[in-house]
Scaffold this motif. Structure first.
Motif, PDB file in Angstrom:
ATOM      1  N   ARG A   1       0.838  -1.203   0.000  1.00  0.00           N
ATOM      2  CA  ARG A   1       0.000   0.000   0.000  1.00  0.00           C
ATOM      3  C   ARG A   1       0.884   1.269   0.000  1.00  0.00           C
ATOM      4  O   ARG A   1       0.635   2.207  -0.740  1.00  0.00           O
ATOM      5  CB  ARG A   1      -0.924  -0.038   1.218  1.00  0.00           C
ATOM      6  N   GLY A   2       1.935   1.242   0.819  1.00  0.00           N
ATOM      7  CA  GLY A   2       2.847   2.379   0.865  1.00  0.00           C
ATOM      8  C   GLY A   2       3.531   2.605  -0.468  1.00  0.00           C
ATOM      9  O   GLY A   2       3.669   3.741  -0.929  1.00  0.00           O
ATOM     10  N   GLU A   3       3.919   1.501  -1.114  1.00  0.00           N
ATOM     11  CA  GLU A   3       4.569   1.637  -2.422  1.00  0.00           C
ATOM     12  C   GLU A   3       3.619   2.243  -3.444  1.00  0.00           C
ATOM     13  O   GLU A   3       4.009   3.052  -4.289  1.00  0.00           O
ATOM     14  CB  GLU A   3       5.049   0.277  -2.934  1.00  0.00           C
ATOM     15  N   GLN A   4       2.347   1.837  -3.333  1.00  0.00           N
ATOM     16  CA  GLN A   4       1.344   2.351  -4.257  1.00  0.00           C
ATOM     17  C   GLN A   4       1.183   3.876  -4.069  1.00  0.00           C
ATOM     18  O   GLN A   4       1.140   4.639  -5.033  1.00  0.00           O
ATOM     19  CB  GLN A   4       0.024   1.640  -3.940  1.00  0.00           C
ATOM     20  N   ILE A   5       1.117   4.293  -2.798  1.00  0.00           N
ATOM     21  CA  ILE A   5       0.961   5.722  -2.497  1.00  0.00           C
ATOM     22  C   ILE A   5       2.159   6.506  -3.032  1.00  0.00           C
ATOM     23  O   ILE A   5       2.020   7.555  -3.646  1.00  0.00           O
ATOM     24  CB  ILE A   5       0.778   5.930  -0.975  1.00  0.00           C
ATOM     25  N   ARG A   6       3.348   5.966  -2.809  1.00  0.00           N
ATOM     26  CA  ARG A   6       4.556   6.656  -3.299  1.00  0.00           C
ATOM     27  C   ARG A   6       4.593   6.730  -4.818  1.00  0.00           C
ATOM     28  O   ARG A   6       5.000   7.743  -5.394  1.00  0.00           O
ATOM     29  CB  ARG A   6       5.817   5.952  -2.794  1.00  0.00           C
ATOM     30  N   LEU A   7       4.140   5.666  -5.475  1.00  0.00           N
ATOM     31  CA  LEU A   7       4.074   5.694  -6.937  1.00  0.00           C
ATOM     32  C   LEU A   7       3.080   6.775  -7.382  1.00  0.00           C
ATOM     33  O   LEU A   7       3.339   7.514  -8.341  1.00  0.00           O
ATOM     34  CB  LEU A   7       3.669   4.320  -7.494  1.00  0.00           C
ATOM     35  N   GLY A   8       1.965   6.875  -6.671  1.00  0.00           N
ATOM     36  CA  GLY A   8       0.971   7.908  -7.009  1.00  0.00           C
ATOM     37  C   GLY A   8       1.571   9.294  -6.905  1.00  0.00           C
ATOM     38  O   GLY A   8       1.373  10.150  -7.774  1.00  0.00           O
ATOM     39  N   TYR A   9       2.350   9.501  -5.870  1.00  0.00           N
ATOM     40  CA  TYR A   9       3.036  10.798  -5.702  1.00  0.00           C
ATOM     41  C   TYR A   9       3.972  11.059  -6.890  1.00  0.00           C
ATOM     42  O   TYR A   9       3.985  12.144  -7.465  1.00  0.00           O
ATOM     43  CB  TYR A   9       3.806  10.799  -4.377  1.00  0.00           C
ATOM     44  N   GLU A  10       4.741  10.045  -7.272  1.00  0.00           N
ATOM     45  CA  GLU A  10       5.662  10.202  -8.416  1.00  0.00           C
ATOM     46  C   GLU A  10       4.899  10.523  -9.694  1.00  0.00           C
ATOM     47  O   GLU A  10       5.336  11.337 -10.510  1.00  0.00           O
ATOM     48  CB  GLU A  10       6.505   8.932  -8.635  1.00  0.00           C
ATOM     49  N   MET A  11       3.751   9.874  -9.865  1.00  0.00           N
ATOM     50  CA  MET A  11       2.928  10.116 -11.067  1.00  0.00           C
ATOM     51  C   MET A  11       2.516  11.587 -11.139  1.00  0.00           C
ATOM     52  O   MET A  11       2.463  12.178 -12.208  1.00  0.00           O
ATOM     53  CB  MET A  11       1.650   9.271 -11.019  1.00  0.00           C
ATOM     54  N   VAL A  12       2.192  12.130  -9.964  1.00  0.00           N
ATOM     55  CA  VAL A  12       1.691  13.504  -9.906  1.00  0.00           C
ATOM     56  C   VAL A  12       2.825  14.517 -10.128  1.00  0.00           C
ATOM     57  O   VAL A  12       2.650  15.522 -10.803  1.00  0.00           O
ATOM     58  CB  VAL A  12       0.989  13.724  -8.536  1.00  0.00           C
ATOM     59  N   VAL A  13       3.995  14.212  -9.577  1.00  0.00           N
ATOM     60  CA  VAL A  13       5.103  15.170  -9.621  1.00  0.00           C
ATOM     61  C   VAL A  13       5.994  14.951 -10.847  1.00  0.00           C
ATOM     62  O   VAL A  13       6.430  15.915 -11.475  1.00  0.00           O
ATOM     63  CB  VAL A  13       5.931  15.074  -8.320  1.00  0.00           C
ATOM     64  N   HIS A  14       6.264  13.694 -11.157  1.00  0.00           N
ATOM     65  CA  HIS A  14       7.129  13.381 -12.313  1.00  0.00           C
ATOM     66  C   HIS A  14       6.282  12.721 -13.387  1.00  0.00           C
ATOM     67  O   HIS A  14       6.608  11.626 -13.872  1.00  0.00           O
ATOM     68  CB  HIS A  14       8.291  12.484 -11.875  1.00  0.00           C
ATOM     69  N   THR A  15       5.208  13.393 -13.741  1.00  0.00           N
ATOM     70  CA  THR A  15       4.234  12.841 -14.680  1.00  0.00           C
ATOM     71  C   THR A  15       4.886  12.495 -16.016  1.00  0.00           C
ATOM     72  O   THR A  15       4.549  11.484 -16.640  1.00  0.00           O
ATOM     73  CB  THR A  15       3.094  13.858 -14.887  1.00  0.00           C
ATOM     74  N   GLN A  16       5.824  13.325 -16.450  1.00  0.00           N
ATOM     75  CA  GLN A  16       6.462  13.085 -17.747  1.00  0.00           C
ATOM     76  C   GLN A  16       7.189  11.741 -17.773  1.00  0.00           C
ATOM     77  O   GLN A  16       7.163  11.058 -18.778  1.00  0.00           O
ATOM     78  CB  GLN A  16       7.455  14.213 -18.067  1.00  0.00           C
ATOM     79  N   GLU A  17       7.822  11.389 -16.663  1.00  0.00           N
ATOM     80  CA  GLU A  17       8.533  10.115 -16.636  1.00  0.00           C
ATOM     81  C   GLU A  17       7.584   8.956 -16.335  1.00  0.00           C
ATOM     82  O   GLU A  17       7.605   7.934 -16.997  1.00  0.00           O
ATOM     83  CB  GLU A  17       9.641  10.090 -15.571  1.00  0.00           C
TER      84      GLU A  17
ATOM     85  N   ASP B   1      -7.981  -0.273 -15.137  1.00  0.00           N
ATOM     86  CA  ASP B   1      -7.397  -1.353 -14.318  1.00  0.00           C
ATOM     87  C   ASP B   1      -5.887  -1.186 -14.164  1.00  0.00           C
ATOM     88  O   ASP B   1      -5.219  -2.032 -13.592  1.00  0.00           O
ATOM     89  CB  ASP B   1      -7.734  -2.719 -14.940  1.00  0.00           C
ATOM     90  N   SER B   2      -5.337  -0.072 -14.671  1.00  0.00           N
ATOM     91  CA  SER B   2      -3.886   0.113 -14.590  1.00  0.00           C
ATOM     92  C   SER B   2      -3.445   0.409 -13.156  1.00  0.00           C
ATOM     93  O   SER B   2      -4.070   1.207 -12.454  1.00  0.00           O
ATOM     94  CB  SER B   2      -3.482   1.268 -15.511  1.00  0.00           C
ATOM     95  N   HIS B   3      -2.363  -0.216 -12.740  1.00  0.00           N
ATOM     96  CA  HIS B   3      -1.867   0.056 -11.382  1.00  0.00           C
ATOM     97  C   HIS B   3      -1.431   1.507 -11.248  1.00  0.00           C
ATOM     98  O   HIS B   3      -1.396   2.059 -10.164  1.00  0.00           O
ATOM     99  CB  HIS B   3      -0.744  -0.918 -11.005  1.00  0.00           C
ATOM    100  N   LYS B   4      -1.124   2.149 -12.379  1.00  0.00           N
ATOM    101  CA  LYS B   4      -0.688   3.547 -12.314  1.00  0.00           C
ATOM    102  C   LYS B   4      -1.842   4.464 -11.949  1.00  0.00           C
ATOM    103  O   LYS B   4      -1.685   5.389 -11.150  1.00  0.00           O
ATOM    104  CB  LYS B   4      -0.084   3.960 -13.648  1.00  0.00           C
ATOM    105  N   LEU B   5      -3.010   4.207 -12.540  1.00  0.00           N
ATOM    106  CA  LEU B   5      -4.173   5.027 -12.208  1.00  0.00           C
ATOM    107  C   LEU B   5      -4.566   4.758 -10.749  1.00  0.00           C
ATOM    108  O   LEU B   5      -4.853   5.682  -9.980  1.00  0.00           O
ATOM    109  CB  LEU B   5      -5.337   4.717 -13.160  1.00  0.00           C
ATOM    110  N   GLN B   6      -4.537   3.479 -10.378  1.00  0.00           N
ATOM    111  CA  GLN B   6      -4.888   3.140  -8.988  1.00  0.00           C
ATOM    112  C   GLN B   6      -3.902   3.762  -7.998  1.00  0.00           C
ATOM    113  O   GLN B   6      -4.273   4.094  -6.875  1.00  0.00           O
ATOM    114  CB  GLN B   6      -4.975   1.623  -8.813  1.00  0.00           C
ATOM    115  N   ALA B   7      -2.662   3.933  -8.431  1.00  0.00           N
ATOM    116  CA  ALA B   7      -1.665   4.544  -7.538  1.00  0.00           C
ATOM    117  C   ALA B   7      -2.021   6.013  -7.264  1.00  0.00           C
ATOM    118  O   ALA B   7      -1.906   6.482  -6.129  1.00  0.00           O
ATOM    119  CB  ALA B   7      -0.273   4.442  -8.165  1.00  0.00           C
TER     120      ALA B   7
END
Ligand code: HEC
Ligand code: HEC
Length: 281
Positions: free
Chosen positions: A57-73, A141-147
């Motif tokens: 769950r923590g990894e998912q939250i951190r990935l979500g943060y990365e998606m928001v801040v480093h969206t380009q990558e 169903d993408s783990h990225k959107l769920q993150a």
């Protein structure tokens, strides 16, 4: 040079995070727009990173943060311009003056007039991917959107269900007189071009504000009163509330009159009415 600018910006972001009050432009109108929230006023706060749980769950939250801040990558396959979520949802969604993510898990699913149906939080995120980022929706169903959803759920955990969130969204800045594009151009040159470039295409210090790499006409930022409000409270970056209302309005009208990506799905917007008078199309 780049890392120097970045570190200045990081300090600025941290400082901006400490300012949690709104002026008169804020609260009431934002709450009124989302009038179904009838409970007690919640105070704006966000959880400390120490409260991110361990494990998956923590990894998912951190990935979500990365998606928001480093969206380009982290969301390269879906993004169609040079923006990140955090370019508009400042401080990774923690800034109460730029459509903060705090509390949103408490209000979605929610009916949205533009879509003419109830949207989940994931659907609403994808609206921004398609419009703000001029991209393609992330598969549900993408783990990225769920993150991203998990990150917003974590940010919302301390907001009591049913409470009124005065900080929600970006309220429209009212204007006393019609926008003056000539004044807007002057304000842009004097106050914005230094970071966003004289041609609006962005620099190392700031993202583009018009052109193919900027937000599309389907984004709420393309509405002049919304952009004006965002600019008033946040721009020049770290110097929010420095522009007069009229200057914020004029410069918003100026940048929104410049070319930017179209939105293919626009004919389907507001299928059941409720279109705001200032809609771009
Ligand atoms: C070009 C600027 C821009 C970009 C880029 C952008 N957004 Fe938005 N977003 C907005 C604006 C403007 C709103 C409307 C705020 C309001 O309702 O007043 C919004 C609304 C939202 C909402 C709903 C807020 C609410 O109160 O209901 C969510 C969730 C959201 N964005 C998530 C994202 C995510 C995640 C990304 C990146 C994948 C993103 N946005 C990228 C500008 C942007
Ligand atoms: C000191 C540099 C700086 C100045 C000056 C500045 N901005 Fe920005 N602006 C930024 C940065 C950096 C971001 C992205 C914020 C982030 O990622 O934290 C941004 C984001 C934006 C955005 C949303 C994202 C996008 O690119 O569309 C708009 C719109 C915007 N600025 C408009 C303006 C306007 C209008 C002015 C002049 C009144 C202005 N800015 C002045 C640095 C600046």
């Amino acid at each position: 040079m780049r890392s120097f600018l970045l570190s200045i910006l990081m300090i600025a972001v941290v400082m901006a995070g400490c300012v949690e009050s709104k002026d008169s432009r804020g609260g009431a109108s934002a709450g009124a727009r989302h009038s179904e929230a009838t409970g007690l006023d919640a105070l704006f706060s966000h959880p400390s990173p120490d409260s991110i749980p361990g494990g998956q769950r923590g990894e998912q939250i951190r990935l979500g943060y990365e998606m928001v801040v480093h969206t380009q990558e982290f969301a390269a396959a879906y993004v169609g311009n040079r923006l990140t979520c955090a370019n508009c949802h400042l401080d990774a969604g923690l800034d109460p003056n730029s459509a903060s993510f705090v509390g949103l898990s408490r209000v979605y699913p929610e009916y949205r007039a533009r879509a003419g149906k109830v949207l989940t939080l994931a659907d609403r995120i994808n609206e921004c991917v398609e419009r703000g980022l001029n991209g393609k929706p992330i598969p549900p169903d993408s783990h990225k959107l769920q993150a991203i959803v998990a990150y917003i759920e974590w940010l919302s955990k301390d907001v009591p269900p049913g409470s009124r969130m005065a900080w929600r969204g970006i309220p429209s800045l009212p204007s006393a007189k019609p926008p003056d594009g000539l004044n807007g151009a002057k304000v842009f040159t004097a106050r914005c071009a230094f970071c966003h470039g004289a041609d609006g295409q962005g620099t190392m210090a700031a993202p583009p504000v018009w052109g193919a790499q900027s937000y599309g006409i389907g984004s709420e930022m393309a509405r002049v009163p919304v952009a004006a409000s965002f600019i008033k409270s946040n721009m020049p970056r770290t110097r929010g509330w420095a522009l007069s209302d009229q200057d914020a309005y004029d410069v918003a009208a100026y940048i929104n009159a410049q070319p930017r990506p179209d939105f293919a799905g626009r004919a389907g917007d507001w299928p059941k009415g409720g279109k705001p008078a200032d809609a771009r199309y």
